[in-house]
Design a protein around this motif. Structure first.
Motif, PDB file in Angstrom:
ATOM      1  N   GLU A  25       0.841  -1.269   0.003  1.00  0.00           N
ATOM      2  CA  GLU A  25       0.044   0.148   0.075  1.00  0.00           C
ATOM      3  C   GLU A  25       0.796   1.386   0.216  1.00  0.00           C
ATOM      4  O   GLU A  25       0.500   2.117   0.675  1.00  0.00           O
ATOM      5  N   GLY A  26       1.808   1.290  -0.725  1.00  0.00           N
ATOM      6  CA  GLY A  26       2.712   2.392  -0.747  1.00  0.00           C
ATOM      7  C   GLY A  26       3.812   2.642   0.234  1.00  0.00           C
ATOM      8  O   GLY A  26       4.559   3.644   0.380  1.00  0.00           O
ATOM      9  N   ASN A  27       3.693   1.610   1.348  1.00  0.00           N
ATOM     10  CA  ASN A  27       4.598   1.832   2.328  1.00  0.00           C
ATOM     11  C   ASN A  27       5.769   0.534   2.253  1.00  0.00           C
ATOM     12  O   ASN A  27       5.213  -0.603   2.017  1.00  0.00           O
ATOM     13  N   TRP A  28       6.938   0.844   2.778  1.00  0.00           N
ATOM     14  CA  TRP A  28       7.950  -0.334   2.757  1.00  0.00           C
ATOM     15  C   TRP A  28       7.854  -0.746   4.268  1.00  0.00           C
ATOM     16  O   TRP A  28       7.779  -0.184   5.353  1.00  0.00           O
TER      17      TRP A  28
END
Length: 109
Positions: A25-28
């Motif tokens: 979701e766009g987060n590491w």
């Protein structure tokens, strides 16, 4: 003094460095970092609760996953050791100038 890495060097290291990281979701995300964050958050809450009781809280026993930026360095260096890189290669990546300090960070498992 130059910091960073060249594109060629990054291409060789990228798989090792990002092995335990996932993009969601766009987060590491890294499970070890999440565990360490949870541990520290719980430790802070226990100390806060003890402080509200008054007096000096009893010191909490240190756990092996005590969170710090140094933990990331140790973890990353261990990953490099587990990837069977030579000491010279690990020193080049970590910018260690002295081979005697390497065993402090690299714990091959």
């Amino acid at each position: 003094m130059r910091f960073g890495t060249t594109p060629k060097r990054w291409a060789a290291l990228k798989a090792i460095v990002l092995a335990d990281w996932t993009l969601s979701e766009g987060n590491w995300r890294n499970d070890q970092v999440a565990r360490e964050h949870r541990f520290v958050s719980e430790k802070v809450e226990r100390k806060r609760a003890a402080g509200k009781l008054g007096g000096r809280p009893e010191p909490l026993e240190l756990q092996p996953l005590d969170f710090s930026f140094r933990s990331w360095r140790h973890g990353g260096m261990t990953e490099l050791g587990d990837a069977e890189l030579t000491d010279a290669q690990i020193r080049a990546i970590s910018r260690h100038k002295n081979a005697r300090t390497l065993p402090r960070y690299v714990k091959r498992t």
